[in-house]
Every structure is written in structure tokens, then in C-alpha cells.
Design an enzyme around this catalytic site. Sequence first.
Site, PDB file in Angstrom:
ATOM      1  N   ASP A  26     -28.881  38.689  54.717  1.00  0.00           N
ATOM      2  CA  ASP A  26     -30.139  38.277  55.345  1.00  0.00           C
ATOM      3  C   ASP A  26     -31.288  39.183  54.936  1.00  0.00           C
ATOM      4  OD1 ASP A  26     -29.881  36.003  56.873  1.00  0.00           O
ATOM      5  OD2 ASP A  26     -29.382  37.064  58.727  1.00  0.00           O
TER       6      ASP A  26
ATOM      7  N   GLU B 102     -35.241  32.929  56.893  1.00  0.00           N
ATOM      8  CA  GLU B 102     -35.497  31.941  57.939  1.00  0.00           C
ATOM      9  C   GLU B 102     -36.813  31.211  57.693  1.00  0.00           C
ATOM     10  OE1 GLU B 102     -35.240  33.687  61.840  1.00  0.00           O
ATOM     11  OE2 GLU B 102     -33.242  34.516  61.462  1.00  0.00           O
TER      12      GLU B 102
ATOM     13  N   ASP C 227     -28.592  39.386  59.936  1.00  0.00           N
ATOM     14  CA  ASP C 227     -29.364  40.397  60.677  1.00  0.00           C
ATOM     15  C   ASP C 227     -28.989  40.402  62.159  1.00  0.00           C
ATOM     16  OD1 ASP C 227     -30.587  38.040  61.385  1.00  0.00           O
ATOM     17  OD2 ASP C 227     -32.636  38.721  60.982  1.00  0.00           O
ATOM     18  N   SER C 228     -28.113  39.478  62.570  1.00  0.00           N
ATOM     19  CA  SER C 228     -27.538  39.564  63.923  1.00  0.00           C
ATOM     20  C   SER C 228     -26.840  40.900  64.111  1.00  0.00           C
ATOM     21  CB  SER C 228     -26.557  38.411  64.155  1.00  0.00           C
ATOM     22  OG  SER C 228     -25.575  38.389  63.141  1.00  0.00           O
TER      23      SER C 228
ATOM     24  N   LYS D 268     -30.478  35.291  52.350  1.00  0.00           N
ATOM     25  CA  LYS D 268     -30.834  34.219  53.283  1.00  0.00           C
ATOM     26  C   LYS D 268     -32.156  34.587  53.947  1.00  0.00           C
ATOM     27  CE  LYS D 268     -28.587  33.446  57.370  1.00  0.00           C
ATOM     28  NZ  LYS D 268     -29.670  33.666  58.351  1.00  0.00           N
TER      29      LYS D 268
ATOM     30  N   GLU E  82     -29.184  26.144  62.768  1.00  0.00           N
ATOM     31  CA  GLU E  82     -28.734  26.825  63.991  1.00  0.00           C
ATOM     32  C   GLU E  82     -29.342  26.174  65.230  1.00  0.00           C
ATOM     33  OE1 GLU E  82     -29.220  31.097  64.013  1.00  0.00           O
ATOM     34  OE2 GLU E  82     -28.599  31.245  66.127  1.00  0.00           O
TER      35      GLU E  82
HETATM   36  O1  KIV Z   1     -27.870  36.711  61.416  1.00  0.00           O
HETATM   37  C1  KIV Z   1     -26.919  35.920  61.493  1.00  0.00           C
HETATM   38  O2  KIV Z   1     -25.796  36.291  61.814  1.00  0.00           O
HETATM   39  C2  KIV Z   1     -27.156  34.526  61.187  1.00  0.00           C
HETATM   40  C3  KIV Z   1     -26.095  33.555  61.544  1.00  0.00           C
HETATM   41  C4  KIV Z   1     -26.024  33.396  63.006  1.00  0.00           C
HETATM   42  C5  KIV Z   1     -26.259  32.256  60.847  1.00  0.00           C
HETATM   43  O3  KIV Z   1     -28.181  34.198  60.687  1.00  0.00           O
END
Ligand code: KIV
Length: 279
Positions: free
Chosen positions: A88, A120, A49-50, A118, A187
Site C-alpha cells: 500500500d 485508494e 496500511d491497515s 496499491k 471494500e
Molecule cells: O490496508 C489493508 O489492509 C487493505 C485491505 C483491507 C484491502 O487495504
Amino acid sequence: MAPSTAPKRITVPEIRARKGREPIVVLTCYHAHTARLLDEHVDIMLVGDSLGMVMHGMETTLGVTLDLMILHANAVMRQAKKALVTVDLPFGTYEESPSVAFRNAVRVMQETGCTAVKLEGGTRMAETIHYLTQRGIPVMAHIGLTPQAVQVMGGFRTQGRSESEWPAIEADAQAVSDAGAFAVVMEGMAEPLASKITRQIPIPTIGIGASPDCDGQVLVMEDMLGLNPNPPRFVREYAHLGPEIETAVRAFAADVRARNFPGKENVYAMRTAAAVKKG
Ligand code: KIV
């Protein structure tokens, strides 16, 4: 039927079995051209989600929606043939309850064909991770600095730099492992703590700003390619595409202004009468 020549995609059990063995290579990926380039070289592509910050210029990841993740994940899936693709779950799509998380994770998997999701959170997300993994959804966990909690943390702050913080973070790692996560991203975590957790838990740890001892490493692709003007300290730049792109764009602009582009090789001639007749 002829045997398939398509490369076999890396599986969750294969990643899980890499604990303590050959390091796992992970990069973020948000679009098709780069997915094609990465596929041969990485084990996991993470549609993180970055992308909200990197691709869309958001200040944090909090504004990223499930639809946006699915859009980018589909672009990646069209070119990723070998790498395991993990997507994510964005902020607000899984925290409410295990069943909400399940419904949204199913949507991501059904609409993109990705292998895993994924999310968090450590101890607080263990019940949800268990619920998903028991129902056929492979989960990569994410602990330490969790960017979706940026407002609670008051900023992007490295975790575990004072030993008093260690027990809670170690408990997070153990909880996601016990809940059935196949790997955990760690992280922004003090190096000795990340190293210790890697030795403590039986699932692969994937570090970003963590420790060389982790079972794998992940970076945001645009950071390691030199596109981020202010990369975090944990980034190593393997290319400097930012300045290269600017040089190329400057040259293009100069060519257009000087009528040097397009050249003869870039334009279409008329077809000859014979060619037209031939069709
Ligand atoms: O969203 C993302 O890119 C991430 C990575 C930085 C691990 O969660």
C-alpha cells in the site's frame, strides 16, 4: 548452471488473466513468520496500511508513513517466494500529483523488491494510475470504502447501500480499469453493486465486505485468525488465536511463577572435557 529450484513468483499478467476464472486468494501480511506460512496458499500478499491499526494500535491508517510500509514490506519479502507482494502507498504519499506518486512508488519497489503498489481512490486517481502503469509500476486500485478517506466519509461507512450512490462507484471502477490498474479491491460495498461491477469491468475485482461474485477475496489476516476482539461483520474467523494466545501466556506465567520453566530440556549443560578439547 544448475536449474533453479526456487518457486516462480506469480506475475501481474497471471493475476490479470484470472478474471472470471479461479478465484484469487489474497491476505494481508506484515511480517516474516506469517509470510512464510502464507506463501504456499495465497496468490497475493498485501502489505496493507491497515498495519498501522493492527500492528501499531493506531485509530486510523492516516498516521502510517512510507518508511513504516517499507520496513514491513521488507520483512514480508524476505519470506515470500511465490506470492505476488503488493504494498500500500500510505496516505499523503501519492495524492499530490502523479510525479510524487511515481517517486514514492519507485522507492517502495526499489527498496523492497515488491511487485506492485496499491492506492485508494477511483476517478480522482485515474490520471495517477495511468501515469504509474505507463512507467512500469503495476497498480492495484481500491474503491468503495477507502479507509484513508475516513475523515471525509465521517467514519467507516459501507458504500452503495442506496442506489443513488451506484453511478459514482461504477464510474470509479470503470475509471481505474481504463487507467490500467491490474486489479481493484472493492471494500465495504453493497453486495449487488459489487456483483454488478465485477460483471462490468475487465479486470479482477478483489472483495472485502463486497460479494462472493468478486474475482477474488481479501481479508486482514489477523481478523480471520481471531485476533481482533471486534471484527467487522464481513470477517469469517478461521481460527481463534486471541483466546489461544491468552491460554498459552497464562500457562507460561504460571510455570515461571512456580519455577516450572525452564525445564531440564531448556537449559545448557557444561561441555565435557573431551568435547572442549575437540573444539
Ligand atoms: O490496508 C489493508 O489492509 C487493505 C485491505 C483491507 C484491502 O487495504
